[in-house]
Scaffold this active site. Sequence first.
Site, PDB file in Angstrom:
ATOM      1  CD  GLN D 109      -1.322  -1.152   3.483  1.00  0.00           C
ATOM      2  OE1 GLN D 109      -0.606  -1.064   4.473  1.00  0.00           O
ATOM      3  NE2 GLN D 109      -2.330  -2.006   3.407  1.00  0.00           N
ATOM      4  CB  ILE D 111       2.836   6.294  -1.523  1.00  0.00           C
ATOM      5  CG1 ILE D 111       3.371   7.494  -2.336  1.00  0.00           C
ATOM      6  CG2 ILE D 111       1.716   5.629  -2.302  1.00  0.00           C
ATOM      7  CD1 ILE D 111       4.743   7.901  -1.960  1.00  0.00           C
ATOM      8  CG  HIS D 113      -0.373   8.669   5.048  1.00  0.00           C
ATOM      9  ND1 HIS D 113      -1.217   9.054   6.053  1.00  0.00           N
ATOM     10  CD2 HIS D 113      -0.482   7.328   4.973  1.00  0.00           C
ATOM     11  CE1 HIS D 113      -1.787   7.991   6.584  1.00  0.00           C
ATOM     12  NE2 HIS D 113      -1.360   6.926   5.941  1.00  0.00           N
ATOM     13  NE  ARG D 114      -3.833  12.853  -0.399  1.00  0.00           N
ATOM     14  CZ  ARG D 114      -5.135  13.134  -0.453  1.00  0.00           C
ATOM     15  NH1 ARG D 114      -5.675  13.475  -1.601  1.00  0.00           N
ATOM     16  NH2 ARG D 114      -5.869  13.104   0.633  1.00  0.00           N
ATOM     17  NE  ARG D 124      11.331   5.511 -16.470  1.00  0.00           N
ATOM     18  CZ  ARG D 124      11.228   6.682 -17.117  1.00  0.00           C
ATOM     19  NH1 ARG D 124      10.924   7.793 -16.459  1.00  0.00           N
ATOM     20  NH2 ARG D 124      11.457   6.751 -18.400  1.00  0.00           N
ATOM     21  CG  ASP D 220       4.163  18.678   9.195  1.00  0.00           C
ATOM     22  OD1 ASP D 220       3.417  18.129  10.036  1.00  0.00           O
ATOM     23  OD2 ASP D 220       3.731  19.150   8.138  1.00  0.00           O
ATOM     24  CG  LEU D 221       5.442  16.558  15.878  1.00  0.00           C
ATOM     25  CD1 LEU D 221       5.791  15.098  16.049  1.00  0.00           C
ATOM     26  CD2 LEU D 221       6.117  17.397  16.976  1.00  0.00           C
ATOM     27  NE  ARG D 231      -1.617   3.903   6.509  1.00  0.00           N
ATOM     28  CZ  ARG D 231      -2.424   3.345   5.625  1.00  0.00           C
ATOM     29  NH1 ARG D 231      -3.016   2.191   5.884  1.00  0.00           N
ATOM     30  NH2 ARG D 231      -2.700   3.944   4.491  1.00  0.00           N
TER      31      ARG D 231
END
Lengths: 314, 314, 314, 314
Positions: D109, D111, D113-114, D124, D220-221, D231
């Site tokens: 969930q 991630i 937020h790009r 891996r 960043d803020l 969230r």
Amino acid sequence: MPLTPEQRDEIAHLRSEAVPTRRATVAALEDILYEAFPVLDHGFVRVIDYMGDDSAVVQAARVSYGRGTRKVSEDAGLIRYLMRHWHSTPFEMCEIKYHVKLPIFVARQWIRHRTANVNEYSARYSILDKEFYVPAPEHLSAQSTVNRQGRGEVLQGGEAARVMDLLREDSERAYRGYAEMLNQDEDGAPLDPSRSGLARELARMNLSLNYYTQWYWKVDLHNLMHFLRLRADSHAQYEIRAYADIMIDILERWVPLTADAFREYRLGGANLSATGLAIVRRMLAGETVAQADSGLSKREWRELMEQLGRSPEL
Amino acid sequence: MPLTPEQRDEIAHLRSEAVPTRRATVAALEDILYEAFPVLDHGFVRVIDYMGDDSAVVQAARVSYGRGTRKVSEDAGLIRYLMRHWHSTPFEMCEIKYHVKLPIFVARQWIRHRTANVNEYSARYSILDKEFYVPAPEHLSAQSTVNRQGRGEVLQGGEAARVMDLLREDSERAYRGYAEMLNQDEDGAPLDPSRSGLARELARMNLSLNYYTQWYWKVDLHNLMHFLRLRADSHAQYEIRAYADIMIDILERWVPLTADAFREYRLGGANLSATGLAIVRRMLAGETVAQADSGLSKREWRELMEQLGRSPEL
Amino acid sequence: MPLTPEQRDEIAHLRSEAVPTRRATVAALEDILYEAFPVLDHGFVRVIDYMGDDSAVVQAARVSYGRGTRKVSEDAGLIRYLMRHWHSTPFEMCEIKYHVKLPIFVARQWIRHRTANVNEYSARYSILDKEFYVPAPEHLSAQSTVNRQGRGEVLQGGEAARVMDLLREDSERAYRGYAEMLNQDEDGAPLDPSRSGLARELARMNLSLNYYTQWYWKVDLHNLMHFLRLRADSHAQYEIRAYADIMIDILERWVPLTADAFREYRLGGANLSATGLAIVRRMLAGETVAQADSGLSKREWRELMEQLGRSPEL
Amino acid sequence: MPLTPEQRDEIAHLRSEAVPTRRATVAALEDILYEAFPVLDHGFVRVIDYMGDDSAVVQAARVSYGRGTRKVSEDAGLIRYLMRHWHSTPFEMCEIKYHVKLPIFVARQWIRHRTANVNEYSARYSILDKEFYVPAPEHLSAQSTVNRQGRGEVLQGGEAARVMDLLREDSERAYRGYAEMLNQDEDGAPLDPSRSGLARELARMNLSLNYYTQWYWKVDLHNLMHFLRLRADSHAQYEIRAYADIMIDILERWVPLTADAFREYRLGGANLSATGLAIVRRMLAGETVAQADSGLSKREWRELMEQLGRSPEL
């Protein structure tokens, strides 16, 4: 078989209709629009929509050149020029949208590419199907002994059989636990009417990373090629490479000139370091260069010699 | 008149042809595809291409809902729901590409929106036309005396005339300097064959910020609405608002359901602060609230009363 | 002289104080923190803040490797490895913030890099100073005759003098018009008390593109290097290259290991195309290759021979 | 217990050292730097680094205002103003970096937020620890019957016990399969020397989504507050909200003025639609409004009445 009968019907319906448009249109891509290309054991890639073509790249590049531009360069040459000199903005003027079905561990790698738009099937809201990935025997590889992040030989005999069994059994069991916690049978009826069933957003955590999810993924041509360069690379994990390879085939239908330039300058070719380039120049001047006096570490030397198609010993 | 005869011909040609496509297509947008909508004295907005429609938003949202979704919500309701709850990803599934001609000072505001793709006419490479913006008399406003970042009354009489003259004269003179430094006449011939002409990338710096530039600008529907919300706002500078207003008209052709929801939840409506909301609740309960006991500063109080359509004194 | 006395005082004040921190700290960068490095005739670059150092890159990369990682690779080797294989995310873990003063036409190129944060001086809100860029005589170049987007010989004698005069006069005149429209003298007092003064957001459009603006610009280390690679390149316009060059010097103070790898793999070196690499292999095998049988266009061939340090005729 | 002894030692070491810096520094954040705040049963959040403070927001905003700015607004007022009017760029001038340990389904969930930078532990390359999430009994909720994407009552008695057992057993079993396929015991020694062990990148797919991963996450803020707003919302899944809640506590240490404004304008307060606002105005004017003549759907009406603290029946 990745598609439900409903999906097959919907695809047939979408493919049966065409309406006139004044937009840039690519016949070779229209031919396969909505079609599901199978990937791995239950996955697929479908093109759902697209915007632009090779000419749109050229047209965008030429906004910059306006009045007085010489017409010398034909489209293919201009596209090669843009690619060679990392002029990325004209390629951003094209866009493509896919519907992809893929194992969750592949989705986790894929999503790291942030410059795309995504809508994923929600397992908070809905119930995941019982579909999980099990590698084909020829992709069941041992851990590489030379590369911590790679595969070695294909597993054989008893070990291969045991791995296959474990993957299947554990996946099956995970789904049984999922369904029991949800308190639902395959038709969505309660298994036990006296129970409430665990919230979907919690129950899903019992599923393993080889379960399939699906999403819409939309990206511009520049960022698509960046994704494909990294994910069609020989260092990428086989399972995501399988998707990238099919998407490169589709790229050739959509923007053949751009796809050619992409092969020439991104998929093929080599990035030489400053030191590596100096070595090539010395060698071309007839000098014999050895790793010891190359300024490269052994690993860097080996990588360079590979690129130059020469034995590392030389 | 913003278009050259060549551009008119090209537009007519593009508009005369249609080919079949299986993609989502919007007839009302096809009707105006490639057409130049005039903005300001020499600018325009043209839609060059688009991807998706209202149904594509719905379809993307429903990827998330998969099996077992109730069909209760029809499209308009779902789109309103997505907008109300800031579910932005389904709106990212649509894309639009414009060709825009605009003064450089407007382009400088516009480009601050980073989530878009841009190809701008290059004054390093080509020569800018002699086209500059001069406000219509009704937009020639004095500096606001209450808002450092705003306009006050429209200038009148001699002052208005003088400003208009200054803008025109200085713009004309800037172009004369530009052309002389380039050593080119209007047809591109050297003014003085014994001179070399200054590099274009340097000469352009003599032009003023009201000169027109042009670009291709491509953006997804979510980020377009974010742009339009900020730039169609009454605090935005008039000159960029003129572009935003036309783009909202075009939005209504393209995605009418989304445009409705956008008006309802973004352009209209209000964001109340926690304190503001508490005040509204007290007032609805019959209490008389004054600024002094509101917890808001005078400025915040004034803004709230304006939103509620009440006189600040109350 | 780019700094006001107030700015000098503030810088001296900021530099005079230090407090303890547990964060990663780079002494060589602290030494120059807040200092203004002059660029062009009135511009500067100042570092205002930073986060992370070479070790932060390594530490981020090692999050990925966790338990069982061999300690063979020391930091420099790992950083070279990451750079060589385009592993960009560890470099994104460092951040730097600059205060930059720069001509508007340079700002227009700079802002095209979207993956950064910007706060620019607002000429809607405030009044721009009378500071404009005039190239030094050695940078006053003619238009290139072979490259539409480049400079040729430096202008000489009368033409140079005339260009210099034009730039100065037109810039002066633009500011006079600006001040008159604003109805303000240098101290902010009205020139004519009977006038209102044009809104700042309109008056600014009379200024030319060589006027200076300023901004805060914050970027992560990966995107900074991407910016520097493009803008320190020989094809970039001199005026933005002047900024990039100083920022590379600062990079070496901040993250010396990363800066080395950046020189080795990005600034130096070469990208060979698939065809170019095949040619190098043939040449290394002793074959004589000519452009005609190379598979490259004349332009591509010339570029390759240049990279290899060979005469194009061979 | 989420931390290894090595991690504890490293944290103690990092916390024991301080060096002087000229950068903006926040004592209340330095106090907890590197400390692990526990979340869920094995997770944590640690602040690893930061850049800027409330003053950096103000300073960035004031770049825009330059000469002639009135000093009326003190910092808190300016920060409230910026927040109220969605001026996001000054908040982008601050940056924070966390080390987070979290279940994979939460990471999936998060991630989405790009606009952040991420380095995740690689399964891996390395082997995941045997640590999986099992909800505390009070968070083991049934599926909501009114909201497909929510939780209802807490499960009781036998059903709760059964779910808990299933989660634990299936997670244990998944790890046994993982270790057997890897052919490794807990110390990394081969279980069976005659076997090769499946590649790590394949074996990991047997683990379930409640297994813990970890990453560095830098943001960043402005984008942090966007993340926290979504969230920490009551509609977010409890497990990610647990992280957001702790991050809001940390926000208050770091930038107390910004955190206040964030509570006032983002976490608290309400977004009224155009129709909703019209209803409030009518009600404030003394009119009795019912859902039927409100122009809102029943669901929209219920949501509005909730915001206004009124019973929906009125």
